[in-house]
Scaffold this active site. Structure first.
Site, mmCIF file in Angstrom:
data_model
loop_
_atom_site.group_PDB
_atom_site.id
_atom_site.type_symbol
_atom_site.label_atom_id
_atom_site.label_comp_id
_atom_site.label_asym_id
_atom_site.label_seq_id
_atom_site.Cartn_x
_atom_site.Cartn_y
_atom_site.Cartn_z
ATOM 1 N N GLU A 269 0.692 -1.192 -0.106
ATOM 2 C CA GLU A 269 0.163 0.093 0.006
ATOM 3 C C GLU A 269 0.977 1.177 0.057
ATOM 4 O OE1 GLU A 269 -3.328 -0.393 -0.583
ATOM 5 O OE2 GLU A 269 -3.885 -2.033 0.650
ATOM 6 N N LYS A 311 -3.115 9.826 2.189
ATOM 7 C CA LYS A 311 -4.560 9.124 2.363
ATOM 8 C C LYS A 311 -5.320 10.428 2.928
ATOM 9 C CE LYS A 311 -7.648 5.514 3.235
ATOM 10 N NZ LYS A 311 -7.907 4.374 3.296
ATOM 11 N N GLU A 321 -15.892 8.815 -2.153
ATOM 12 C CA GLU A 321 -15.453 8.114 -3.178
ATOM 13 C C GLU A 321 -16.307 8.532 -4.406
ATOM 14 O OE1 GLU A 321 -13.440 4.361 -2.669
ATOM 15 O OE2 GLU A 321 -13.937 3.686 -4.467
ATOM 16 N N ARG A 325 -10.935 9.543 -4.797
ATOM 17 C CA ARG A 325 -10.637 8.416 -3.617
ATOM 18 C C ARG A 325 -10.537 7.147 -4.354
ATOM 19 N NH1 ARG A 325 -13.018 7.650 2.352
ATOM 20 N NH2 ARG A 325 -11.562 5.863 2.710
ATOM 21 N N ASN A 329 -7.449 2.844 -4.991
ATOM 22 C CA ASN A 329 -7.551 1.339 -5.362
ATOM 23 C C ASN A 329 -6.563 0.862 -6.492
ATOM 24 O OD1 ASN A 329 -9.527 0.265 -3.315
ATOM 25 N ND2 ASN A 329 -10.940 1.701 -4.374
ATOM 26 N N HIS A 336 -8.580 -7.741 -5.695
ATOM 27 C CA HIS A 336 -9.661 -8.306 -5.305
ATOM 28 C C HIS A 336 -10.066 -9.525 -5.985
ATOM 29 C CE1 HIS A 336 -11.013 -4.177 -2.966
ATOM 30 N NE2 HIS A 336 -9.926 -4.797 -2.511
#
Ligand SMILES: NC(=O)c1ccc[n+]([C@@H]2O[C@H](COP(=O)([O-])OP(=O)(O)OC[C@H]3O[C@@H](n4cnc5c(N)ncnc54)[C@H](O)[C@@H]3O)[C@@H](O)[C@H]2O)c1
Ligand SMILES: [Zn+2]
Length: 448
Positions: A269, A311, A321, A325, A329, A336
């Site tokens: 991240e 962040k 989002e 935002r 991802n 995912h």
């Protein structure tokens, strides 16, 4: 179709926004903290005890969105428990601080100032409880005899991030008569933070909560920004709420007990922030990856602080989002799909998104949006971090496609992706890309 561009150099609204300012907020002693505020003509709203002073200008200067601490302070264990940095998440009257420092679990004042009411429920798991639960309970009770602290210890693992486990939190909250004024405290990694936050959002339609993240993943990402929730067997993080904590307390010492694989997962991240909006930070990571992996306290503290600043900036500009935002991802749509298809918990979240970021770089290059040097740098840094650079062998093109079809970023049947575009540190969130290129990328990473 709207395309959201993001990069700290091209369009970081934070740098130009007139309402957002920077401030020195790394305090190393009572005198420095108070003096800093006084010099600036500010009232010290700190909670002070002999030898301790946690000065904060939160209530005085609520629009501070990030701090600029010295990058690499010398590490001095004897004063470590009194050194911390604070980064503010600027959300108007729901703004909150992220405290980052060594030894913060042993600073009762810092925690207690954010506890509402007299009843507290600490939510943790069976791995973290023996390590840190007593210290947190002690910090909550210290000099505070009226407080009633209950605990719920959940089973450990991503596979328990579900409705059944969530019910255990509600069971304990109701049994122990947690009322509207109670506070839930999340003590753990992203799984505990996401579940506890969602429980706090739903219990009696919303109670206060505090995040005490203990993994790097949670310290740099999941504890900040108010995304809470659980997984559905068919899709990750599909059920949840936006719900902001009262504060985030990061005790960097908790990373000492974190397994290496978990540390690397959090680094994924950290790499993400560099790629989407902070080229300088990415360059810093290229030079300091070994120090982070070796758990150099200064390197980790800086990585956490800079990640939280990134962040906090994004969240304060786009809390729910609607565009910007989503760039947080990067690599997550592919990642995912890996997590859901492979089975939750088999690959760690950061491992899955690391492979996802390599796939994004590949696709961005095939689209002609980045040059080959960026693809190489992404591959190199992910390898250096001991993270996977390709999906697991069991992943097929069909598996990717079927899980990506239920991704939260699908709008009107169209899959939108975060792709790299332009110089290092720039990306776009868009549904406008050649579908064949996505196919090409999937085929190049999957055997069938
Ligand atoms: N809400 C968000 O914005 C957001 C962002 C990123 C990730 N997430 C979520 O976070 C989760 C992943 O979080 P994670 O990587 O922290 O996993 P995790 O919560 O499962 O923690 C990883 C492991 O480390 C253990 N652990 C935690 N702290 C420890 C410590 N100090 N010492 C020793 N062991 C410790 C945990 O018990 C667990 O076994 C995923 O569910 C992901 O979806 C959410
Ligand atoms: Zn993530």
């Amino acid at each position: 179709m709207a395309v959201v561009h993001a990069s700290s150099s091209i369009c970081s609204p934070f740098r130009s926004a007139p309402t957002v300012s920077r401030d020195l907020r790394t305090f190393s002693s009572p005198c420095i903290a108070a003096a800093t505020l006084l010099r600036r003509g500010l009232r010290c709203s700190s909670v002070c005890r002999p030898g301790k002073c946690f000065a904060s200008s939160d209530r005085i200067h609520p629009r501070i969105a990030a701090s600029s601490a010295p990058v690499m302070e010398p590490f001095r264990p004897e004063v470590a428990s009194r050194v911390f940095t604070s980064v503010e998440v600027d959300l108007g009257n729901r703004s909150y601080p992220i405290y980052i420092g060594s030894g913060l679990l042993d600073e009762p004042d810092l925690l207690q100032r954010h506890v509402a009411g007299k009843r507290v429920l600490v939510v943790t798991n069976s791995t973290i409880a023996p390590l840190y639960l007593d210290r947190v309970v002690e910090a909550l009770r210290h000099g505070n005899p009226e407080i009633y602290v209950e605990k719920v210890i959940l089973p450990d693992g991503e596979k328990y991030k579900n409705m059944e486990t969530l019910m255990k939190v509600f069971d304990k909250a109701i049994e122990s008569r947690m009322d509207r004024r109670c506070t839930f405290v999340a003590l753990g990694g992203g799984v505990i933070g996401d579940m506890c936050g969602f429980a706090a959002a739903a219990y009696v339609r919303g109670v206060n909560f505090i995040q005490i993240p203990t993994t790097l993943m949670a310290q740099v990402d999941s504890s900040v920004g108010g995304k809470t929730g659980i997984n559905h067997p068919l899709a990750k993080n599909m059920i949840g709420a936006f719900y902001q904590p009262q504060c985030v307390l990061v005790d960097t010492d908790t990373l000492k007990t974190l397994p290496d694989r978990e540390l690397a997962s959090g680094i994924a991240e950290v790499i993400k922030y560099g790629l989407i909006r902070d080229a300088k930070f990415f360059e810093w990571q290229e030079k300091n990856m070994q120090a982070m992996l070796a758990r150099d306290p200064n390197a980790l503290a800086y990585a956490i602080k800079r990640s939280c600043e990134n962040k906090a900036e994004v969240v304060s500009l786009d809390e729910k989002e609607s565009g910007l935002r989503a760039t947080l991802n990067l690599g997550h749509t592919f990642g995912h799909a890996i997590e859901a298809s492979f089975g939750y918990g088999k690959w760690l979240h950061g491992e899955a998104i690391a492979a996802g970021m390599v796939m994004v770089a590949d696709m961005s290059y095939r689209l002609g949006w980045v040059d080959s040097s960026i693809v190489e740098r992404v591959l190199n840094i992910i390898q250096k971090a001991n993270l996977p650079t390709a999906p697991p062998q069991m992943m097929t093109v069909e598996l990717f496609k079927s899980t990506m079809a239920v991704d939260k970023k699908v709008a009107d049947g169209l899959l939108r992706l975060i792709l790299l575009k332009g110089p290092l540190g720039s990306c776009v969130f868009t549904g406008e890309y050649d579908r064949k290129v996505l196919d090409d990328t999937l085929h190049s990473f999957c055997k069938s």
